[in-house]
Design an enzyme around this catalytic site. Structure first.
Site, mmCIF file in Angstrom:
data_model
loop_
_atom_site.group_PDB
_atom_site.id
_atom_site.type_symbol
_atom_site.label_atom_id
_atom_site.label_comp_id
_atom_site.label_asym_id
_atom_site.label_seq_id
_atom_site.Cartn_x
_atom_site.Cartn_y
_atom_site.Cartn_z
ATOM 1 N N SER A 170 43.007 40.513 49.411
ATOM 2 C CA SER A 170 44.126 39.563 49.336
ATOM 3 C C SER A 170 45.297 40.210 48.611
ATOM 4 O O SER A 170 45.100 41.068 47.733
ATOM 5 C CB SER A 170 43.707 38.310 48.566
ATOM 6 O OG SER A 170 43.528 38.615 47.195
ATOM 7 N N ASP A 171 46.504 39.820 48.974
ATOM 8 C CA ASP A 171 47.612 40.143 48.083
ATOM 9 C C ASP A 171 47.344 39.397 46.782
ATOM 10 O O ASP A 171 46.511 38.487 46.733
ATOM 11 C CB ASP A 171 48.963 39.749 48.698
ATOM 12 C CG ASP A 171 50.108 40.565 48.085
ATOM 13 O OD1 ASP A 171 49.941 41.102 46.963
ATOM 14 O OD2 ASP A 171 51.182 40.672 48.712
ATOM 15 N N TRP A 172 48.028 39.806 45.716
ATOM 16 C CA TRP A 172 47.682 39.305 44.388
ATOM 17 C C TRP A 172 47.992 37.813 44.266
ATOM 18 O O TRP A 172 49.136 37.410 44.276
ATOM 19 C CB TRP A 172 48.414 40.139 43.333
ATOM 20 C CG TRP A 172 47.579 41.308 42.844
ATOM 21 C CD1 TRP A 172 47.342 41.627 41.532
ATOM 22 C CD2 TRP A 172 46.854 42.290 43.604
ATOM 23 N NE1 TRP A 172 46.508 42.721 41.452
ATOM 24 C CE2 TRP A 172 46.189 43.160 42.690
ATOM 25 C CE3 TRP A 172 46.655 42.513 44.971
ATOM 26 C CZ2 TRP A 172 45.380 44.224 43.111
ATOM 27 C CZ3 TRP A 172 45.855 43.573 45.386
ATOM 28 C CH2 TRP A 172 45.242 44.408 44.464
#
Ligand SMILES: *[C@@H]1O[C@H](CO)[C@@H](O)[C@H](O)[C@H]1NC(C)=O
Ligand SMILES: *[C@@H]1O[C@H](CO)[C@@H](O)[C@H](O)[C@H]1NC(C)=O
Length: 726
Positions: free
Chosen positions: A253-255
Site C-alpha cells: 500500500s502507499d503509506w
C-alpha cells in the site's frame, strides 16, 4: 596484461553469479523457496510479514518485524525514485523526468544501478521507485517530474531499464503508483474513473513493462479507481495486475492508503505500510488480520499467498543468501562514478529549444551576467526546506517524499564562474537593478523556474499541483527586464514540467532558450557542459509538449472525481488529434549540429488478430515477440559532434477503432562525430502494433496498412514507410 584480463573476467563472472535471474521464469525458484518457507511459519509470523510495524517505529520509512525461524530480517522499505531519502552520505540522483529526457537507455540503466547500489549500501531491502504512475495527462500535476514523461511507451522502457538497474544490485524495486494517480488535489478522496481502453493503452502499459522486468513489488495508490480505493480494488489488483499481467510479487500500500481489513485482503493487497496511520492508529492488519483469518473472513490461503509473495521478492533478489549490510542511513555510499553519472544524465537531459544566430555555445572569454535567484544555491542552505518543499535558489528537483538530501549542489553560478567569465551576478528575482547589472556583459543568462510536488507540503501557496503554467516569481517580468536592457539574452528554465513561454519568446532580446529541466546536485556542471564552448553540447528532447496556451492541453486537475474524458488523447496525442500547433512539440530538441535522415527499411512478419500466447509476467507472451524491424541511416552533416534521438511513431490501420494519429513506438540515441553516419535500429513488438479490444478483452493487431514515421520529433518526421498485417 593476461593476469589482469583474467581477474577482470573472474570479477565479471562473480558479479554475474550474484545477479538476480531475468526472463519470464525468473520467479520460479523464488516462489518455490517462499512456499517452502511458509511451512516453518506460524500464523503470527505470516501476519507480521505482511504488516508494517507502524509509522515512525523503525529505521526506514517502512519496516516489518524479523522472523527468526527463516532468518528473515527486519525488512527496510525506503523512498525513493531518485535515491535514498534521508540518507546523509548518498547522492541526489536526477529526477525521472530528466532521465527520460536523455532518451538514453544506457544512462538510465546505469542510473538505476547506481541508485540500487546506494540503497543496498544503506541496508535497504525495498526501494520505493521508479514512479511511472503519473503519466502526466495533466501538465500541472504535482508529481509528474518523478516519472519519465507524458508517453506510456517511454515510461515503460525507462521503468524497465531502471528496475533492471536497481535489481541488478540485489535491491527490490517498487513500481508506483498503481493506478491513475494523475493529480495531487484530493488524491486521498477522489476517484479516477478510467475507461477501459485508455486504462490499458496508457496507464497500465508501463506497469506491464515493469512486471516484465520482474519488478519485486507494486505500490497501490491513494486514489480510488472507478469508485473503489486502489488498495482494495479487486479489478485493479486481482484481475488486471495479478491475472492479466500475471504479477508474481507483492502489492504494497502507499503509506496509509489502506482503508479496510477484509476488503483489502480479499482484493489483492499483500503488504500494508507503514502498518498504521501517521498517528499510530487505524491498524487494519496485524491483530485484526489474524482475527479475520481465525473467523474465516479472510481465507488462510489468502494469508499464505500474501506472505509468499512478500517472501518471494526477498528470495528473488537473493537477499536470503547475500544479505544487504546493516540498515544505516549514514553509510558512506556516494562514489565519484555515481556523481559522474548524475552529471551525464543532468547534461544529456537538457533540451535546447532556441538558439538564434548561434549565440550558443558561449566563448570562454564572453563576459557573462547571471540574473535570477535560481543562478545560486538557496542562501538559507541547499536543504533548508524539509523534503525540498520550497522554491528558493537553484531548482534541482520538485518536493515531497520522492526527494533526497543534497550532499552538495553545484549551482549554475558555481560552474560558470569556474569555467567561464562571469562579470555580474544579480541573484534575485526582482527586476530592479537588472538593467545596471547586465550593462557590461556580452551575454545575459536569465534563470527562471517552475516547481511542484507532493500535496502534503505547500510552497508559496502551491499545494502540490501548479495553479498555472507560468514561471514562478514573475519570471516573465525578469526576462523582460533583461531583454529590454540587453540584446543577447539566454533564458535558462529549471522546471518540473511544461511552462508557457510565450511571454519571453516574443522579446527581441531573447536569443536562446535552454530547457535545463531538473539537474539535481550536478545542475551547474551539466549546464556548463552544454552551453560552454568545447563542452558536450545539448542532446535532450522534450518528454512533454510545451503549448502556446495552457488551455491547449485538453486535460486539467479537477476538484471532484475525474472521468478521464480525454480518453487516449493525452499530450501530443491530443495536439495531433485537434490539429493544435504546439510551441515546442513532444520529442523536440536542437543541437549544435545538423542531422540528415535517409535509407529507411521496413520489414515485418506481423499478422492481424488477437494475442493468444500463454500469460507470463507482463501479459501474454506473444505480445513481446518482435514482429517488425525498421532501420534508418542518420548522418551528422554539421561541423561538430553531437547526439540525435531518432524517434519512431506508428499509425495504426483504419480497421482499428479510432486511435491517436501516431504514437511513439521506438527511439534510439545515436552519438555521431562530425561527418559520421550510423543506423538507427528499431524492433517493434507485437504489443506496439495493438489496440486494446474492449469487447474481447484482448490486445489485437488490426488488419491493414501500418504507417511508420521516423524523425527528430513527434512533428519533424523525416522518413515514412509502411507494412501490412493480414
Ligand atoms: C470505469 O469508469 C469508466 C468511466 O466512467 C468506464 O468507462 C469504465 O467502463 C469503468 N470501468 C470499470 C471496470 O467498471
Ligand atoms: C544546419 O543546416 C542549416 C540549413 O540547412 C544551416 O543554415 C546551418 O548552418 C547548419 N548548422 C550547422 C551547425 O551545421
Amino acid at each position: 596484461m593476461h593476469f589482469q584480463l583474467l581477474t577482470l573476467l573472474a570479477g565479471a563472472l562473480l558479479a554475474q553469479a550474484q545477479l538476480p535471474p531475468v526472463g519470464p521464469d525468473a520467479w520460479t525458484e523464488a516462489l518455490s523457496k517462499a512456499t517452502a518457507a511458509l511451512a516453518k511459519l506460524s500464523q503470527n509470523d505470516k501476519v507480521s510479514i505482511v504488516t508494517g510495524v507502524g509509522w515512525d517505529k523503525g529505521p526506514c520509512v517502512g519496516n516489518t518485524a524479523p522472523i527468526n525461524a527463516i532468518r528473515y530480517p527486519q525488512l527496510c522499505l525506503q523512498d525513493g525514485p531518485l535515491g535514498v531519502r534521508f540518507a546523509t552520505n548518498a547522492n541526489s540522483f536526477t529526477p525521472g523526468i530528466q532521465a527520460g529526457s536523455t532518451w538514453d537507455i544506457d544512462l538510465v540503466r546505469q542510473r538505476g544501478a547506481h541508485i540500487g547500489a546506494e540503497a543496498r549500501g544503506c541496508g535497504v531491502h525495498v526501494l520505493l521507485g521508479p514512479a511511472p504512475g503519473a503519466l502526466g495527462k495533466n501538465p500541472h500535476a504535482g508529481r509528474n517530474w518523478e516519472g519519465f514523461g507524458a508517453d506510456p511507451y517511454l515510461q515503460g522502457i525507462m521503468s524497465s531499464e531502471t528496475i533492471q538497474g536497481i535489481q541488478s544490485q540485489g535491491v527490490q524495486a517498487t513500481v508506483k503508483h498503481f493506478l491513475a494517480n494523475e493529480q495531487e488535489r484530493n488524491r486521498e478522496t477522489m476517484s479516477s474513473n478510467v475507461p477501459d481502453r485508455p486504462l490499458h493503452e496508457l496507464y497500465l502499459w508501463p506497469f506491464a513493462d515493469a512486471v516484465r522486468a520482474n519488478v519485486a513489488s507494486v505500490m497501490c495508490s491513494y486514489n480510488k479507481l472507478n469508485g473503489t480505493w486502489a488498495c482494495e480494488n479487486n479489478h485493479l489488483l486481482n484481475r488486471l495486475l495479478k491475472t492479466e499481467l500475471a504479477f508474481p510479487g507483492f502489492v504494497v500500500s502507499d503509506w496509509n492508503a489502506q482503508h479496510s481489513t477484509v476488503a483489502s485482503a480479499a482484493s489483492g493487497l499483500d503488504l500494508t505500510m507503514p502498518g498504521s496511520d501517521f498517528n499510530g492508529r487505524n491498524i487494519y492488519w496485524g491483530p485484526a488480520l489474524a482475527q479475520a483469518v481465525s473467523a474465516s473472513q479472510v481465507p488462510l490461503a489468502r494469508l499464505n499467498d500474501m506472505a509468499k509473495r512478500v517472501l518471494a521478492g526477498w528470495y528473488l533478489l537473493r537477499q536470503d543468501s547475500a544479505a544487504p549490510p546493516q540498515i544505516n542511513m549514514k553509510a558512506a555510499v556516494s562514489q565519484q562514478s555515481h556523481r559522474d553519472g548524475i552529471r551525464a544524465v543532468a547534461r544529456d537531459g537538457i533540451v535546447l529549444l532556441k538558439n538564434a544566430r548561434g549565440v550558443l555555445p558561449l566563448k570562454k572569454t564572453a563576459k557573462l551576467a547571471l540574473v535570477g535567484s535560481a543562478a545560486v544555491v538557496n542562501p538559507k542552505g541547499r536543504n533548508a526546506c524539509p523534503d525540498r518543499g520550497c522554491n528558493e535558489g537553484a531548482l534541482g528537483m520538485g518536493w515531497g517524499s520522492g526527494t533526497t538530501e543534497y550532499p552538495y549542489l553545484v549551482s549554475p553560478h558555481d560552474a560558470l564562474k569556474r569555467d567561464g567569465n562571469v562579470v555580474a551576478l544579480h541573484a534575485s528575482d526582482s527586476t530592479s537593478g537588472v538593467a545596471s547589472a547586465v550593462k557590461g556583459a556580452d551575454v545575459v543568462l536569465v534563470f527562471i523556474t517552475a516547481d511542484s510536488g507532493e500535496g502534503y507540503l505547500t510552497a508559496e501557496g502551491v499545494a502540490g499541483d501548479r495553479p498555472n503554467l507560468d514561471p514562478w516569481h514573475n519570471g516573465n517580468a525578469l526576462v523582460k527586464a533583461a531583454a529590454e536592457a540587453h540584446g543577447n539574452v539566454v533564458v535558462v528554465v529549471q522546471s518540473v514540467g511544461p511552462v508557457v513561454l510565450e511571454g519571453v519568446l516574443g522579446l527581441e532580446g531573447v536569443k536562446a532558450v535552454v530547457w535545463a529541466g531538473l539537474g539535481s546536485q550536478e545542475m551547474g556542471n551539466a549546464l556548463g557542459d552544454v552551453v560552454m564552448e568545447g563542452g558536450v553540447g545539448p542532446s535532450g528532447k522534450l518528454v512533454y509538449t510545451i503549448a502556446k496556451r495552457e488551455e491547449d492541453y485538453g486535460s486539467k486537475v479537477v476538484s471532484g472525481n475525474d472521468d478521464f474524458r480525454e480518453g487516449l488523447y493525452v499530450d501530443y496525442r491530443h495536439f495531433d488529434k485537434m490539429g493544435l500547433e504546439p510551441r515546442y512539440e513532444f520529442g523536440f530538441g536542437l543541437s549544435y549540429t545538423n542531422f540528415t535522415y535517409g535509407g529507411l527499411t521496413v520489414a515485418s512478419t506481423a499478422t492481424a488478430g488477437p494475442a493468444t500466447g500463454k500469460v507470463v509476467p507482463g501479459g501474454r507472451a506473444d505480445l513481446w515477440d518482435e514482429v517488425a524491424a525498421v532501420s534508418a541511416m542518420v548522418e551528422n552533416t554539421g561541423g561538430v559532434g553531437g547526439a540525435e534521438v531518432v524517434q519512431l511513431y506508428l499509425t495504426l490501420p483504419s480497421s482499428a477503432p479510432e486511435t491517436p494519429v501516431r504514437q511513439l513506438r521506438g527511439f534510439a540515441k545515436l552519438k555521431l562525430k562530425a561527418g559520421e553516419k550510423k543506423a538507427a535500429l528499431f524492433n517493434l513488438r507485437k504489443r506496439d502494433l495493438c489496440y486494446w479490444d474492449v469487447a474481447r478483452q484482448e490486445w489485437v493487431v488490426p488488419a491493414g496498412k501500418f504507417v511508420v514515421s521516423v524523425g527528430a520529433s513527434s512533428r519533424d518526421l523525416r522518413l515514412v514507410g509502411e507494412f501490412t498485417a493480414v
